[in-house]
Design a protein around this motif. Structure first.
Motif, short mmCIF file in Angstrom:
data_model
loop_
_atom_site.label_atom_id
_atom_site.label_comp_id
_atom_site.label_asym_id
_atom_site.label_seq_id
_atom_site.Cartn_x
_atom_site.Cartn_y
_atom_site.Cartn_z
N ASP A 40 -23.85 53.70 92.88
CA ASP A 40 -25.54 53.69 92.72
C ASP A 40 -26.24 52.74 93.70
N ALA A 41 -26.97 53.37 94.58
CA ALA A 41 -27.60 52.55 95.78
C ALA A 41 -28.32 51.21 94.82
N HIS A 42 -28.71 51.44 93.75
CA HIS A 42 -29.29 50.20 93.03
C HIS A 42 -28.64 48.91 92.93
N SER A 43 -27.18 49.24 92.83
CA SER A 43 -26.39 48.03 92.73
C SER A 43 -26.33 47.29 94.11
N ASN A 44 -26.35 47.96 95.10
CA ASN A 44 -26.15 47.14 96.57
C ASN A 44 -27.59 46.17 96.63
N ASN A 45 -27.52 45.25 95.88
CA ASN A 45 -28.54 44.34 95.85
C ASN A 45 -28.02 42.86 95.64
N LYS A 46 -28.57 41.91 96.41
CA LYS A 46 -28.22 40.46 96.26
C LYS A 46 -28.48 39.94 94.90
N LEU A 47 -29.15 40.46 94.06
CA LEU A 47 -29.51 40.12 92.67
C LEU A 47 -28.38 39.88 91.96
N PHE A 48 -27.22 40.77 92.14
CA PHE A 48 -26.17 41.02 91.17
C PHE A 48 -24.89 39.92 91.94
N HIS A 73 -24.61 54.41 85.42
CA HIS A 73 -24.99 55.10 84.46
C HIS A 73 -23.92 56.48 84.47
N ALA A 74 -23.35 56.66 85.56
CA ALA A 74 -22.48 57.89 85.56
C ALA A 74 -21.67 58.34 84.60
N PRO A 75 -20.81 57.09 83.90
CA PRO A 75 -19.92 57.62 82.72
C PRO A 75 -20.78 58.41 81.57
N MET A 76 -22.06 58.10 81.56
CA MET A 76 -22.91 58.74 80.38
C MET A 76 -22.87 60.52 80.67
N GLN A 77 -22.34 60.86 82.04
CA GLN A 77 -22.54 62.20 82.21
C GLN A 77 -21.27 62.89 81.92
N GLN A 123 -36.69 52.44 87.74
CA GLN A 123 -35.28 52.70 88.33
C GLN A 123 -34.89 54.12 88.00
N LEU A 124 -35.07 54.58 86.86
CA LEU A 124 -34.63 55.76 86.38
C LEU A 124 -35.80 56.92 86.72
N LYS A 125 -37.00 56.55 86.44
CA LYS A 125 -38.08 57.17 86.61
C LYS A 125 -37.99 58.67 85.58
N THR A 175 -29.87 59.74 90.61
CA THR A 175 -28.97 59.67 91.44
C THR A 175 -28.06 58.36 91.16
N THR A 176 -26.84 58.56 90.73
CA THR A 176 -26.11 57.31 90.23
C THR A 176 -24.44 57.34 90.65
N GLY A 177 -23.80 56.46 89.90
CA GLY A 177 -22.38 56.36 90.30
C GLY A 177 -21.83 55.00 89.88
#
Length: 286
Positions: A81-89, A136-140, A223-225, A46-48
């Motif tokens: 992408d939920a993984h991007s909602n992170n203060k790391l970035f 990752h979504a542009p790869m789709q 992340q991707l599993k 699941t991405t975006g």
């Protein structure tokens, strides 16, 4: 300078309705319509778009006087992408992350983007530049979208600034005469067909960067599993791109003629600054 009044209804960033500004021109911002990426073995991720990869350049474009116009293949609301909602970035700053999330939520035009087919029908002359954020979504879908291919070719042929970040540079492959065929060859790992379909790629010989294979392999287990169907850096190299990557998670931005590419999320601000510099130079040259 293009004389165009911008209101909150146009940009959708929560500006007071009385706030007026003069635009330097419209920038087409293309995002994916897909919410999942197909992985090897039938798995899905699941991405975006990545939050900072979209927001940071768009914020800087608006601050520099440019008007973003959002578009995607289906005209549907894109996902984050939920993984991007992170203060790391966001340099570890959670307040900045939250403020950025709120900024994106107020981008009314992002919720109802134009269809790429409509952009093709109208023509791209009205846009001074084009920007594609990653995730990752542009790869789709964007990797093989025929309308995007026409749009990117028009920017390439006219030499207008073209910026793509993280996984988004894979969308440059949409300009191939048979992008779907090349994509299928990538998935099948058919190198002979890749070489055949790559013939005549407009960006052959360009220096560029993209999310590296080392970085992709690093995120696959946790992340991707699962494993991606192909690696963007290898795909662009097969098509004829001169791909260069910095070390994992190190900012890298490459500019070659009108093309500006960034390696991963940590390249967001530098890519935006070079893109705006190119847009300003183009405006000054008129």
């Amino acid at each position: 300078m293009i004389k165009q009044w911008i209101t909150a209804a146009v940009i959708g960033i929560g500006m007071p309705i009385t706030a007026w500004a003069q635009s330097h021109g419209e920038v087409l911002v293309v995002v994916s319509s897909e919410h999942q990426l197909e992985l090897k073995g039938g798995k899905r991720y699941t991405t975006g778009y990545y939050l900072n990869e979209l927001a940071v350049p768009v914020q800087k474009l608006i601050a520099a006087g440019y008007t973003p116009v959002f578009a995607n293949p289906k005209g549907n609301t894109p996902s984050m992408d939920a993984h991007s909602n992170n203060k790391l970035f966001f340099g570890g700053d959670d307040v900045k992350r939250a403020a950025t999330q709120q900024f994106v939520a107020q981008l009314v035009s992002l919720q109802k983007p134009k269809k790429l087919s409509a952009v093709v029908s109208e023509g791209t002359d009205r846009y001074v530049g084009i920007f594609l954020p990653g995730g990752h979504a542009p790869m789709q879908d964007l990797v093989k979208d025929p309308d995007l291919g026409k749009i990117l070719r028009s920017f390439h042929d006219s030499g207008r600034p073209t910026a793509l970040l993280c996984h988004a540079p894979i969308a440059l492959l949409s300009t191939l005469s048979n992008a779907s065929g090349f994509h299928q060859a990538l998935v099948k790992n058919d190198e002979a067909s890749q070489r055949k379909f790559a013939d005549g790629w407009p960006y052959a010989g360009y220096r560029m960067t993209v999310f590296s294979t080392a970085e992709e392999r690093a995120v696959e287990p946790g992340q991707l599993k699962g494993e991606v169907a192909f690696y963007p850096a290898e795909a662009l190299a097969e098509a004829g791109g001169r791909v260069q990557n910095a070390g994992k998670w190190k900012s890298e931005v490459v500019q070659d003629r009108e093309l500006i590419t960034g390696q991963q999320p940590f390249s967001d601000a530098t890519l935006a600054e070079l893109f705006i510099k190119a847009l300003d130079a183009q405006r000054s040259a008129r």
